[in-house]
Design an enzyme around this catalytic site. Structure first.
Site, PDB file in Angstrom:
ATOM      1  N   ASP A 172       6.158  -8.161  -5.618  1.00  0.00           N
ATOM      2  CA  ASP A 172       7.336  -8.819  -5.050  1.00  0.00           C
ATOM      3  C   ASP A 172       7.204  -9.102  -3.561  1.00  0.00           C
ATOM      4  OD1 ASP A 172       7.561  -6.131  -4.374  1.00  0.00           O
ATOM      5  OD2 ASP A 172       9.563  -5.871  -5.213  1.00  0.00           O
ATOM      6  N   ASP A 218      10.300   3.452   0.863  1.00  0.00           N
ATOM      7  CA  ASP A 218      10.260   3.843  -0.550  1.00  0.00           C
ATOM      8  C   ASP A 218       9.346   5.020  -0.874  1.00  0.00           C
ATOM      9  OD1 ASP A 218      12.087   1.859  -1.163  1.00  0.00           O
ATOM     10  OD2 ASP A 218      10.569   0.406  -1.722  1.00  0.00           O
TER      11      ASP A 218
END
Length: 833
Positions: A53, A462
């Site tokens: 992504d 993350d």
């Protein structure tokens, strides 16, 4: 100490300007982000691509590693090129690959999207600009593939767009596209119509384009084509039987859900489809799996679970081309206790699971899991949670030429194995391994390299962050991420200049202490006892002796803690200010906001604005203090770089006209123990990463035209504090790049400024005590900082031990703090010893 003789100076000055550095990734290993799709070539063994992504496109290698192939496309002008919304291969030519590029369809992305094509497996690319945006990091990014090549006519390429832009077709191999007006349904579903940012309120568009390779040819094209649409009320599955001239909803189709994946099994003459009531990658609470018979047009619901077990949708779909009737499907976002993989060998009539309940809450795993390629995945995630298989599984493929070879991707990594058919035996147990070697897909939010301390500290979105103690560790995946506490996302990291083993980092969650400290260079951590459970995110800096933290938080303004005490507000510095600490003087801190520069002489307790310091600048982008020289501070602004040698009392432009509109700036150890300066800005080669070996008198493009870093205004920079010529670039999507080289300047190196900076004797600063200051804070005397905070006066501070105090052309402090005295080392450099 080391000195350069005059002859060597002349040789350095005459050296030619070097070409750009050769860049490679610091190896986190394991990927670290969401891989959204995997595509194998149907007839050529070993050819496969993986899209991400925010991290570009990767090509599979024979040893199961991956090679990034879109780095050259992600220049500053085309930073959206690391968003890959779809990928397609030419079934007739294994060397051809196509990708739809663009990060966002809303205002976050300034450029229209594009379709890129390569005829040499991604070595070189051609770009076709589209009249609309592409959203590789938008909701629904795991569906697809939205891009497809006619299996019997390489000139025909279809693309299913987002944002209500419909279906587009190329008849010249993706060199140009035109809209297919006969498909009226453009997929108008939006996840959240109230979202004013446009991120959740954009129309989801088409979800896939799939050719039926078993259908007849019509005028040289495959006659039957299927398209998925984000519409769960009228129809979501359309077909053309005349090579795309007309379209109709497929009769009998499911209407309650959105189609995610669609695969043809030509031997069976069947289509398999996965559905979810969300577009993903985070949503979806119901769904189904269906089989569509291409011969008679009948549907069969083959959903693996029902009733209370059906608490999720379905995403990833792998169809075995060697064994008709064999397929894999993945749950989409089964958040507890784990994702589930289902396998059928009878076209979906019956299913088996990769794991099942034993004596609840115990699980029986029909697999072994190996994370040797990225040990931190087990240490920081698998061992800390119930989710072993993963989450957000949209990419799931069985190698069309090898029934044992399979791959799937999660929101964290890429898994796979080479013994998949063992699943079908009576003692089924397959081997799953991390197969993400070479994939570096993380958003890096902070970097530091501590002279005399850890070589690289990387704050990462993350996955918390990582410590690399030595340069030799850069190619070895860490054993664990930052833990104890583990912040899912770490927004910044900093070290203490005089005591580099002391480190601070900041997390971005609410409801917990989001400040962690370390006294061993980032190997082990503990929560800061003075942090609240409300403030989070932003940037933080440590004072030189590590007894004070100044934190420019995201939601609590600028805060300060001393000696591990409670954080309190710093009212004299604007909220959101850029901050830095002096690396040699414990009492000195710096700040910037708008076009104003601020300085503190009382360890960050108060800050005073320096009137007119930044001239006509209106935006402070970054502040960097010299790693060894007290009072030397550089500010990066919209008008370029400004430098002060008197603790920010006065500034002079750096290399006026040679580097403008600068962003991140960093120091790094250069040749002969001098210090290079690295900066992102607009120079002779355009908007690039530049380096200067001569105190900013000349700048060299070290980025070049091959390596893209994405949006350069958002990268993070760190020069190595321990290895000559090593520089680090943290990106938003491709992890950390590093390179090593000699930065050679031009004739400007003969100036006094160059001599002052690079010829001076340099000695590593060794703290007078080995006691970590975070646990045993040291109180600094007033003599160690500028004696006044008044912005309009000349500083009366004393230079610290090892700092420069004189020499030809020196305009800074000439007095040394007691008991040190200013001693000439050569004509250009006098030092406090």
């Amino acid at each position: 100490m080391r000195y350069l003789p005059t002859l060597q100076l002349l040789l350095v000055a005459a050296a030619p300007i070097r070409a750009a550095f050769s860049w490679k990734n610091v190896r986190f290993g394991g990927g670290g982000g969401f891989s959204t799709g995997i595509v194998f070539h149907p007839t050529t063994k070993g050819v496969a691509y993986l899209r991400t992504d925010i991290g570009g496109l990767y090509r599979l290698n024979a040893d199961d590693s991956w090679t990034p192939v879109t780095d050259s496309l992600a220049t500053d002008a085309e930073w959206g090129s690391w968003g890959v919304d779809a990928v397609a291969l030419d079934p007739q030519n294994p060397d051809k690959v196509y990708a739809a590029l663009g990060l966002y369809t809303n205002d976050w992305e300034p450029k229209m999207g594009s379709i890129v094509r390569s005829s040499d497996r991604g070595a070189t690319w051609s770009r076709t600009r589209l009249p609309f945006k592409v959203g590789g990091n938008m909701p629904g990014r795991g569906v697809g593939e939205r891009l497809a090549v006619d299996p019997r006519n390489s000139s025909i390429v279809y693309f299913g767009a987002r944002s209500g832009n419909g279906l587009w077709k190329s008849v010249d191999g993706a060199a140009s596209f035109s809209k297919v007006s006969t498909l009226a349904n453009t997929g108008t579903f939006v996840p959240d119509p109230t979202d004013v940012s446009g991120y959740q309120s954009d129309k989801q568009g088409l979800t896939f384009v799939t050719f039926d390779s078993t259908s007849a040819l019509l005028n040289g094209a495959t006659s039957r084509i299927f398209v998925g649409v984000a519409d769960n009320t009228t129809a979501s599955f359309y077909v053309s039987n005349d090579a795309g001239s007309t379209w109709a909803a497929v009769p009998g189709q499911p209407k309650a859900y959105f189609p995610h994946k669609c695969k043809v099994q030509p031997t069976e003459k069947a289509l398999y489809l996965t559905y979810s009531n969300g577009l993903g990658p985070f949503d979806g609470t119901l769904g189904g799996v269906y089989r569509y018979d291409l011969t008679n047009g009948s549907w069969k619901d083959i959903t693996p679970v029902s009733g209370s077990d059906l608490s999720h949708g379905f995403g990833g779909l792998g169809v075995d081309m060697q064994k008709p009737g064999t397929l894999l499907v993945a749950s989409l976002n089964a958040w507890w206790p784990d994702a589930q993989l289902f396998r059928s060998t009878d076209s979906g009539a019956t299913w088996t699971r990769i794991w099942e309940w034993a004596n609840y809450p115990e699980q029986k795993w029909h697999y072994g899991l190996n994370t040797d390629n990225a040990p931190w995945i087990n240490a920081g995630f698998i061992s800390q949670d119930t989710k072993r298989i993963g989450w957000m599984i949209e990419a799931l493929e069985i190698d069309p030429l090898d029934s044992n070879h399979w791959l799937y991707a999660t929101g964290l990594t890429v898994y796979g194995g080479r013994d998949l058919t063992k699943w079908d035996g009576p003692n089924r147990n397959v081997s799953i391994s991390v197969m993400a070697n070479g994939i570096e897909e993380t958003a890096v939010l902070g970097l530091a390299s501590a002279p005399g301390g850890s070589e690289l500290l990387a704050a990462v979105g993350d996955v918390s962050g990582f410590t690399f103690k030595k340069t030799s560790d850069l190619d070895t995946p860490p054993m664990e991420p930052w833990m104890g506490p583990k912040f899912i996302t770490t927004t910044d990291v900093d070290y203490a200049g005089n005591r580099p083993g002391n480190v601070v980092r900041i997390g971005n969650a609410q409801g917990a202490k989001e400040v962690a400290i370390s006294t061993d260079g980032g190997v082990s951590w503990k929560a800061h006892p003075g942090a609240s459970d409300t403030a989070h995110s932003g940037t933080a800096v440590l004072s030189a002796n590590a007894d004070t933290i100044v934190w420019s938080s995201a939601n609590g303004g600028v805060l300060r803690s001393q000696n591990q005490g409670t954080f309190s507000a710093v009212a004299s510095l604007p909220s959101g200010a850029v901050i830095a600490s002096d690396r040699a003087d414990n009492a000195a801190f710096y700040g910037g906001s708008g076009g104003h520069f601020y300085r503190s002489t009382d360890t960050g307790a108060t800050f005073a604005a320096v009137s007119g310091a930044l001239r006509s600048a209106t935006a402070v982008r970054d502040i960097a203090a010299h790693p060894k020289i007290a009072g030397e501070v550089w500010v990066s602004t919209d008008i370029g770089l400004l430098k002060s040698v008197d603790y920010g009392m006065t500034f002079t432009p750096v290399g006026a006209g040679s580097l403008n509109n600068t962003h991140q700036i960093a120091f790094g150890l250069g040749a002969g123990s001098a210090w290079n300066v690295y900066a992102v800005g607009t120079g002779a080669a355009g908007v690039k990463l530049y380096a200067s070996p001569d105190n900013g008198a000349s700048w060299v493009d070290i980025q070049g035209d091959v390596q893209g870093f994405g949006n350069l205004s958002g990268v993070k920079l760190a020069g190595s504090g321990n290895s000559e010529g090593v520089v680090y670039v943290g990106t938003n999507g491709r992890g950390v790049f590093y390179a090593k080289g000699v930065v050679a300047g031009g004739k400007e190196e003969m100036t006094t400024t160059f001599v002052t900076t690079t010829v001076k004797a340099t000695k590593t600063v060794t703290p007078t005590t080995a006691t970590p200051a975070i646990t045993s804070p040291v109180t600094t005397s007033a003599a160690s900082a500028p004696s006044t905070a008044t912005a309009s006066t000349v500083p009366t501070a004393a230079a610290q031990h090892w700092a420069q105090c004189g020499g030809t052309g020196w305009m800074g402090v000439t007095a040394c703090a007691s008991p040190w005295t200013c001693q000439p080392q050569n004509d250009w450099y006098h030092q406090c010893l």
